[in-house]
Design a protein around this motif. Structure first.
Motif, PDB file in Angstrom:
ATOM      1  N   GLU A   1       0.840  -1.201   0.000  1.00 46.88           N
ATOM      2  CA  GLU A   1       0.000   0.000   0.000  1.00 46.88           C
ATOM      3  C   GLU A   1       0.873   1.247   0.000  1.00 46.88           C
ATOM      4  OE1 GLU A   1      -2.488  -0.524   3.427  1.00 46.88           O
ATOM      5  OE2 GLU A   1      -3.745  -2.013   2.430  1.00 46.88           O
TER       6      GLU A   1
ATOM      7  N   GLU B   1       2.247   1.832  -3.456  1.00 42.52           N
ATOM      8  CA  GLU B   1       1.209   2.360  -4.343  1.00 42.52           C
ATOM      9  C   GLU B   1       0.959   3.835  -4.045  1.00 42.52           C
ATOM     10  OE1 GLU B   1      -1.377   1.961  -7.546  1.00 42.52           O
ATOM     11  OE2 GLU B   1       0.127   0.566  -6.814  1.00 42.52           O
TER      12      GLU B   1
ATOM     13  N   THR C   1      -3.374  -1.432  -3.028  1.00 43.43           N
ATOM     14  CA  THR C   1      -2.176  -2.267  -3.015  1.00 43.43           C
ATOM     15  C   THR C   1      -1.486  -2.374  -4.365  1.00 43.43           C
ATOM     16  OG1 THR C   1      -3.422  -4.290  -3.480  1.00 43.43           O
ATOM     17  CG2 THR C   1      -3.074  -3.719  -1.152  1.00 43.43           C
ATOM     18  N   GLY C   2      -2.226  -2.146  -5.449  1.00 40.68           N
ATOM     19  CA  GLY C   2      -1.657  -2.275  -6.783  1.00 40.68           C
ATOM     20  C   GLY C   2      -1.627  -3.713  -7.280  1.00 40.68           C
TER      21      GLY C   2
ATOM     22  N   LYS D   1       6.476   1.853  -8.553  1.00 41.46           N
ATOM     23  CA  LYS D   1       5.935   0.703  -9.283  1.00 41.46           C
ATOM     24  C   LYS D   1       6.541  -0.586  -8.747  1.00 41.46           C
ATOM     25  CE  LYS D   1       5.293  -1.130 -13.952  1.00 41.46           C
ATOM     26  NZ  LYS D   1       4.680  -2.288 -13.457  1.00 41.46           N
TER      27      LYS D   1
END
Length: 169
Positions: A82, A85, A122-123, A90
Protein backbone atom coordinates in the motif's frame (compact mmCIF):
# COMPACT_ATOMS: atom_id res chain seq x y z
CA UNK A 1 10.82 1.84 10.44
CA UNK A 2 13.85 1.74 8.14
CA UNK A 3 11.51 1.00 5.24
CA UNK A 4 9.25 3.95 6.15
CA UNK A 5 12.06 6.41 6.90
CA UNK A 6 14.43 5.65 4.05
CA UNK A 7 12.24 4.32 1.23
CA UNK A 8 8.67 5.60 1.49
CA UNK A 9 9.27 8.94 3.21
CA UNK A 10 11.49 10.45 0.47
CA UNK A 11 8.77 9.72 -2.10
CA UNK A 12 6.23 11.78 -0.14
CA UNK A 13 8.35 14.88 0.46
CA UNK A 14 7.68 18.24 -1.13
CA UNK A 15 10.45 19.92 -3.12
CA UNK A 16 11.46 22.06 -0.14
CA UNK A 17 11.46 19.08 2.23
CA UNK A 18 13.61 17.07 -0.20
CA UNK A 19 16.08 19.92 -0.36
CA UNK A 20 16.17 20.01 3.45
CA UNK A 21 16.62 16.22 3.81
CA UNK A 22 19.25 15.70 1.11
CA UNK A 23 21.31 18.88 1.60
CA UNK A 24 24.49 18.46 3.64
CA UNK A 25 24.18 22.07 4.77
CA UNK A 26 20.78 21.35 6.34
CA UNK A 27 22.01 18.40 8.41
CA UNK A 28 22.84 20.51 11.46
CA UNK A 29 19.55 22.38 11.16
CA UNK A 30 17.56 19.11 11.13
CA UNK A 31 19.46 17.86 14.19
CA UNK A 32 18.92 21.13 16.09
CA UNK A 33 15.29 21.71 15.05
CA UNK A 34 13.58 18.37 14.34
CA UNK A 35 10.84 18.53 11.71
CA UNK A 36 8.16 15.83 11.61
CA UNK A 37 6.04 14.63 8.71
CA UNK A 38 2.94 12.42 8.82
CA UNK A 39 2.46 9.54 6.37
CA UNK A 40 -1.01 8.09 6.81
CA UNK A 41 -1.15 7.35 10.53
CA UNK A 42 2.63 7.32 11.11
CA UNK A 43 4.55 10.43 12.16
CA UNK A 44 8.24 10.38 11.28
CA UNK A 45 10.99 12.90 12.03
CA UNK A 46 12.89 14.20 9.03
CA UNK A 47 16.55 13.27 9.11
CA UNK A 48 19.44 13.87 6.76
CA UNK A 49 19.67 11.23 4.02
CA UNK A 50 22.66 10.61 1.80
CA UNK A 51 21.32 9.77 -1.66
CA UNK A 52 24.29 7.47 -2.23
CA UNK A 53 23.60 5.44 0.92
CA UNK A 54 19.87 4.83 0.60
CA UNK A 55 18.96 1.15 0.92
CA UNK A 56 17.90 -0.78 -2.16
CA UNK A 57 14.10 -0.64 -2.20
CA UNK A 58 13.41 -4.18 -3.25
CA UNK A 59 16.21 -5.82 -1.26
CA UNK A 60 14.72 -4.20 1.82
CA UNK A 61 11.24 -5.31 0.82
CA UNK A 62 12.45 -8.85 0.12
CA UNK A 63 14.02 -8.88 3.60
CA UNK A 64 10.70 -7.84 5.14
CA UNK A 65 8.91 -10.63 3.26
CA UNK A 66 11.56 -13.20 4.16
CA UNK A 67 11.46 -12.36 7.88
CA UNK A 68 7.67 -12.32 8.16
CA UNK A 69 6.26 -15.00 10.43
CA UNK A 70 3.27 -13.76 12.42
CA UNK A 71 -0.07 -12.46 11.19
CA UNK A 72 1.03 -8.91 12.11
CA UNK A 73 4.24 -9.34 10.07
CA UNK A 74 2.24 -10.39 7.02
CA UNK A 75 -0.19 -7.49 7.50
CA UNK A 76 2.85 -5.20 7.42
CA UNK A 77 3.87 -6.75 4.08
CA UNK A 78 0.45 -5.78 2.69
CA UNK A 79 0.92 -2.29 4.18
CA UNK A 80 4.28 -2.06 2.40
CA UNK A 81 2.52 -2.70 -0.91
CA UNK A 82 0.00 0.00 0.00
CA UNK A 83 2.89 2.33 0.79
CA UNK A 84 4.49 1.64 -2.58
CA UNK A 85 1.21 2.36 -4.34
CA UNK A 86 0.63 5.56 -2.37
CA UNK A 87 4.20 6.73 -3.03
CA UNK A 88 3.89 5.98 -6.74
CA UNK A 89 6.65 3.35 -6.65
CA UNK A 90 5.93 0.70 -9.28
CA UNK A 91 6.11 -2.83 -7.95
CA UNK A 92 7.06 -5.35 -10.63
CA UNK A 93 4.65 -8.21 -11.15
CA UNK A 94 7.32 -10.70 -10.06
CA UNK A 95 7.40 -9.03 -6.63
CA UNK A 96 3.62 -9.11 -6.40
CA UNK A 97 3.67 -12.80 -7.31
CA UNK A 98 6.31 -13.39 -4.63
CA UNK A 99 4.10 -11.77 -2.00
CA UNK A 100 1.05 -13.80 -3.03
CA UNK A 101 3.11 -17.02 -3.05
CA UNK A 102 4.67 -16.32 0.37
CA UNK A 103 1.31 -15.33 1.89
CA UNK A 104 -0.19 -18.59 0.67
CA UNK A 105 2.72 -20.65 1.97
CA UNK A 106 2.25 -18.95 5.35
CA UNK A 107 -1.45 -19.92 5.24
CA UNK A 108 -2.52 -16.26 5.07
CA UNK A 109 -5.15 -16.74 2.35
CA UNK A 110 -7.40 -14.15 4.00
CA UNK A 111 -4.70 -11.51 3.49
CA UNK A 112 -4.41 -12.43 -0.19
CA UNK A 113 -8.14 -11.86 -0.57
CA UNK A 114 -7.93 -8.61 1.40
CA UNK A 115 -5.06 -7.44 -0.80
CA UNK A 116 -6.99 -8.28 -3.97
CA UNK A 117 -10.18 -6.63 -2.68
CA UNK A 118 -8.18 -3.46 -2.06
CA UNK A 119 -6.37 -3.59 -5.39
CA UNK A 120 -6.51 0.19 -5.86
CA UNK A 121 -4.62 0.63 -2.59
CA UNK A 122 -2.18 -2.27 -3.02
CA UNK A 123 -1.66 -2.27 -6.78
CA UNK A 124 -2.08 -6.08 -6.85
CA UNK A 125 -4.65 -7.00 -9.48
CA UNK A 126 -6.02 -10.22 -10.91
CA UNK A 127 -5.56 -8.75 -14.40
CA UNK A 128 -1.87 -9.55 -13.86
CA UNK A 129 -1.54 -13.10 -15.23
CA UNK A 130 1.24 -14.11 -12.85
CA UNK A 131 -0.71 -12.96 -9.79
CA UNK A 132 -3.82 -14.75 -11.05
CA UNK A 133 -1.86 -17.97 -11.56
CA UNK A 134 -0.40 -17.78 -8.05
CA UNK A 135 -3.81 -17.14 -6.50
CA UNK A 136 -5.52 -19.98 -8.35
CA UNK A 137 -2.60 -22.35 -7.79
CA UNK A 138 -2.76 -21.70 -4.05
CA UNK A 139 -6.48 -22.52 -3.91
CA UNK A 140 -5.91 -25.76 -5.82
CA UNK A 141 -2.81 -26.72 -3.84
CA UNK A 142 -4.49 -26.10 -0.49
CA UNK A 143 -7.35 -28.46 -1.38
CA UNK A 144 -4.97 -31.03 -2.89
CA UNK A 145 -2.59 -31.05 0.08
CA UNK A 146 -5.51 -31.77 2.40
CA UNK A 147 -6.13 -34.87 0.26
CA UNK A 148 -9.42 -33.29 -0.78
CA UNK A 149 -10.77 -33.32 2.77
CA UNK A 150 -14.38 -32.20 2.67
CA UNK A 151 -14.03 -29.24 5.04
CA UNK A 152 -10.84 -27.87 3.46
CA UNK A 153 -12.13 -28.39 -0.08
CA UNK A 154 -15.38 -26.56 0.76
CA UNK A 155 -13.36 -23.71 2.24
CA UNK A 156 -11.20 -23.44 -0.88
CA UNK A 157 -14.31 -23.64 -3.08
CA UNK A 158 -15.73 -20.60 -1.26
CA UNK A 159 -12.44 -18.79 -1.74
CA UNK A 160 -12.42 -19.67 -5.44
CA UNK A 161 -15.92 -18.20 -5.76
CA UNK A 162 -14.70 -14.99 -4.11
CA UNK A 163 -11.80 -14.85 -6.55
CA UNK A 164 -14.18 -15.27 -9.50
CA UNK A 165 -16.30 -12.40 -8.12
CA UNK A 166 -13.19 -10.24 -7.87
CA UNK A 167 -12.33 -11.12 -11.46
CA UNK A 168 -15.83 -10.08 -12.53
CA UNK A 169 -15.39 -6.76 -10.74
Amino acid sequence: SKFNAKILLPSHLTKEQRKLVYSKESRAKLEAEPVEITLGDVTLPLEHLDRNRLPNTFKTFRGIVAESETKEDWENVVRCLEGFEEAGIKVESAWQELVVRKLNLADMHHLVLKMLQRSKATGVKLSNLGVLQQVLRSVHDKATLSDWAEEETAKMYKQAKQIVELMDN
